[in-house]
Design an enzyme around this catalytic site. Sequence first.
Site, PDB file in Angstrom:
ATOM      1  CD  GLU A 176      -2.964  -1.152   0.285  1.00 57.18           C
ATOM      2  OE1 GLU A 176      -3.439  -0.051  -0.032  1.00 57.18           O
ATOM      3  OE2 GLU A 176      -3.355  -2.238  -0.216  1.00 57.18           O
ATOM      4  CG  PHE A 280       0.979   2.202  -5.040  1.00 58.92           C
ATOM      5  CD1 PHE A 280       1.616   1.750  -6.184  1.00 58.92           C
ATOM      6  CD2 PHE A 280       1.424   1.730  -3.807  1.00 58.92           C
ATOM      7  CE1 PHE A 280       2.677   0.849  -6.105  1.00 58.92           C
ATOM      8  CE2 PHE A 280       2.481   0.834  -3.724  1.00 58.92           C
ATOM      9  CZ  PHE A 280       3.107   0.395  -4.882  1.00 58.92           C
ATOM     10  NE  ARG A 443      -1.036  19.677 -27.799  1.00 60.81           N
ATOM     11  CZ  ARG A 443      -0.033  19.440 -28.621  1.00 60.81           C
ATOM     12  NH1 ARG A 443       0.483  18.240 -28.721  1.00 60.81           N
ATOM     13  NH2 ARG A 443       0.472  20.406 -29.322  1.00 60.81           N
ATOM     14  CE  LYS A 476       9.977  18.220 -28.536  1.00 66.91           C
ATOM     15  NZ  LYS A 476       9.688  19.493 -29.225  1.00 66.91           N
ATOM     16  CG  ASP A 478       6.104  15.925 -26.584  1.00 63.71           C
ATOM     17  OD1 ASP A 478       5.982  16.040 -25.350  1.00 63.71           O
ATOM     18  OD2 ASP A 478       5.986  16.877 -27.373  1.00 63.71           O
ATOM     19  CG  MET A 479       3.437  11.840 -21.584  1.00 71.00           C
ATOM     20  SD  MET A 479       2.003  11.172 -22.413  1.00 71.00           S
ATOM     21  CE  MET A 479       1.108  10.540 -21.038  1.00 71.00           C
ATOM     22  CG  ASP A 532      11.508  11.830 -14.201  1.00 70.44           C
ATOM     23  OD1 ASP A 532      12.223  10.861 -14.507  1.00 70.44           O
ATOM     24  OD2 ASP A 532      10.357  11.999 -14.676  1.00 70.44           O
ATOM     25  CD  GLU A 612      17.118  39.079 -36.430  1.00 68.95           C
ATOM     26  OE1 GLU A 612      16.574  39.458 -35.382  1.00 68.95           O
ATOM     27  OE2 GLU A 612      16.483  38.721 -37.446  1.00 68.95           O
TER      28      GLU A 612
HETATM   29  C1  GLA Z   1       4.763  19.554 -26.846  1.00 67.57           C
HETATM   30  C2  GLA Z   1       6.253  19.842 -26.898  1.00 67.57           C
HETATM   31  C3  GLA Z   1       6.516  20.850 -27.984  1.00 67.57           C
HETATM   32  C4  GLA Z   1       6.016  20.320 -29.299  1.00 67.57           C
HETATM   33  C5  GLA Z   1       4.558  19.980 -29.206  1.00 67.57           C
HETATM   34  C6  GLA Z   1       4.070  19.279 -30.450  1.00 67.57           C
HETATM   35  O1  GLA Z   1       4.052  20.620 -26.363  1.00 67.57           O
HETATM   36  O2  GLA Z   1       6.725  20.264 -25.672  1.00 67.57           O
HETATM   37  O3  GLA Z   1       7.884  21.146 -28.041  1.00 67.57           O
HETATM   38  O4  GLA Z   1       6.769  19.172 -29.652  1.00 67.57           O
HETATM   39  O5  GLA Z   1       4.289  19.130 -28.108  1.00 67.57           O
HETATM   40  O6  GLA Z   1       2.747  18.959 -30.383  1.00 67.57           O
END
Ligand code: GLA
Length: 728
Positions: A176, A280, A443, A476, A478-479, A532, A612
């Site tokens: 637990e 949990f 989202r 990359k 992502d989540m 993390d 630039e």
């Molecule tokens: C997240 C990432 C961004 C980009 C978007 C794409 O927000 O942090 O950098 O990759 O998703 O949907």
Amino acid sequence: MSIFFEEKEKIFTIHTKDTTYQMKADAYGFLLHLYYGRRTQGCMDYLLHYADRGFSGNPYEAGADRTYSMDVLPQELPSQGTGDYRGMAVVVKNADGSYGCDFRYKSHCILDGKYDIPGLPAVYAGEKEAQTLKIDLEDVSAQVGITLFYGVLPELNVITRSACIKNNGTGKIYLERAMAACLDWVGGDFDLISFYGRHAMERNVQRMPVAHGTQVIGSRRGTSSHQYNPMMIIAGRETTEDAGSCYAMSFLYSGNFKGQVERDQFNQTRALLGLSDELFSYPLEAGEVFYVPEVVLTYSSAGLSRLSQNLHTCFRTRLCRGKYRDLVRPVLINSWEASYFDFSGASILALAKEAAELGVEMLVMDDGWFGKRDNDLSGLGDWQVNEQKIGMPLGSLIEKVNDLGLKFGIWLEPEGINEDSDLYRAHPDWAFAVPGRKPVRARYQLVLDFSRKEVVDYLFEEVCKVLDAGNIEYVKWDMNRSLSDCYSRGTKDQGRVMHDYVLGLYDFLERLLQRYPDILFEGCSGGGGRFDAGMLYYTPQIWCSDNSDARDRVDIQYGTSFGYPVSTVGSHVSAVPNHQTGRVTPFETRAVVAMAGTFGYELDPKKLSEEEKQKVREQIGEYKKYASLIQNGWYFRLTDPFASEVGAWQFLAEDGSEILVSAVMLVVHGNMTVSYVRLKGLPQNCLYREEKTGREYASDALMETGIPLPAEMGEYLAYQFHFIRVRG
Ligand code: GLA
């Protein structure tokens, strides 16, 4: 040798270069904590105080001795059921339905090298670099065993903790609560430093006195979260960047966690860090084991800078893995802020061509290249290139990008799914949803049930097809939402699902790493929502924040630096007005800030002026020149941007031969006072030459009074000083 056992008193002493940790298995078999702090000799059991305390019960074997109470004594693994009413490390629901466990010392062993943990991230080390102490404790009546692991990396001043819980009985039990580490102090006045935030504003620093009661941080979002980072610092009230005692606890885990600090009735302090016990309840059938994810502990008697540096070195060299661990990372351009979902193969190639002319080394095609994905309402889950949009197969696009002299990287979000996707239409039950309820959308997407092997296996195959389509050198990962509705069709025990999800994620990532050892992986979760130490085991860099505004990044990267090395901080130069804040900062400032990270660009070079563009070329040159110092040097925070008019930080070569100081003016006033930035950690009695001006400075004066910043007109101006040691 760093671990010592004194047989008669059953005292365990762990020495690192500058610290000592001590515990004792006492006459009743309880594992008591004696000491953690600056390196010392001798036995510290004199710190234990025994007194008859009302309403602090006594273990049965103590008989008439009312001075012996687990409610008062400092412990390594406080568990529910022993008469300790403070925060617990372990709570077990036994096969007979009763709660409670009472672990007593059984045996131990000391091994060379550092243990690893099946399926979980862990600090690693060579056989000669580390030792492991395993202590077996047992609850004889409940038939539950626990092995405590202590990994000791003496040169790094790091001690890791983890545990393995085993059901030795015949019935099913439930875990637990499972904390990885407990620190008990018998005295002292402490502050808790924690890191809170929100999307696009992660890791603000909060320092609060540890008061009576319990302060809790944590996540129940399924990811470690933007809101609280899974790391805590417990510092003496007087401790500063440069002096005083402090302890860090960092959790190598990317899901739900809990960290708590409590001052008890006798002014003793207890800190616990580990898995969250909310949502949990983990089942263990007879004979099954459960591994508690690892916590890294470190101590500094020389203030917070040193504490952070201990973590930096450990994570950079003994947690991050792979080919890119020690390499300067390629300077990349990412398509996200350049064009969001609105691109084609031709526009990606145009971006690559422009970028190549500026000296950029890698093109990353972000979200929008697959399925039906022209916005975030659809397509997630369909990992097939949208050839209509891209105008060619993925392999051809990659070849064309490579022909321009650039590496090619790609964006993936394997854990997410839109309802408007072929994958969802084929497998609606693969997304988390509680039967009979509509799930929470975020989202406009749902989360795939990564606790189920068949889901992970399918996505792995799909992702491999993408990665096999051509010469992909960067991913990359992502989540983009917090988990919710975590009902899994794969089990009857829903209390295991959120942890199994993280195990599924780690399994996926480990398989990817094994199969694609040459790919550079960058973690991401709406920026820094899963920044993390657990993720760093799989991805040696993480996009630090979706906020690319240089001014805000000074704060975000400052907070991040307490626990994580600069080599892991994804940081890019983006366009102005900034897309997240609307703020305008100078081009130079954006580069100076991005150089406190992996460095890259997140803009459309077509929109840059010739001047630039020339600056981009120069910035890349500068970055390359300093990259090794930035990646491997000692990092010092020179100011606190939350409290100062200047944000400043410093990289110091390990041998003191070179220094890079960066400073950003955070405010501007009429008739400005001069700001002096004081350097840190330099060898005494040395002379340094500042490269641009050729002027020489004494190291002691640089530390004592500092270097004056020009009092110029203009907002958010930034300065960089590069010093080379010329004498001493
Ligand atoms: C997240 C990432 C961004 C980009 C978007 C794409 O927000 O942090 O950098 O990759 O998703 O949907």
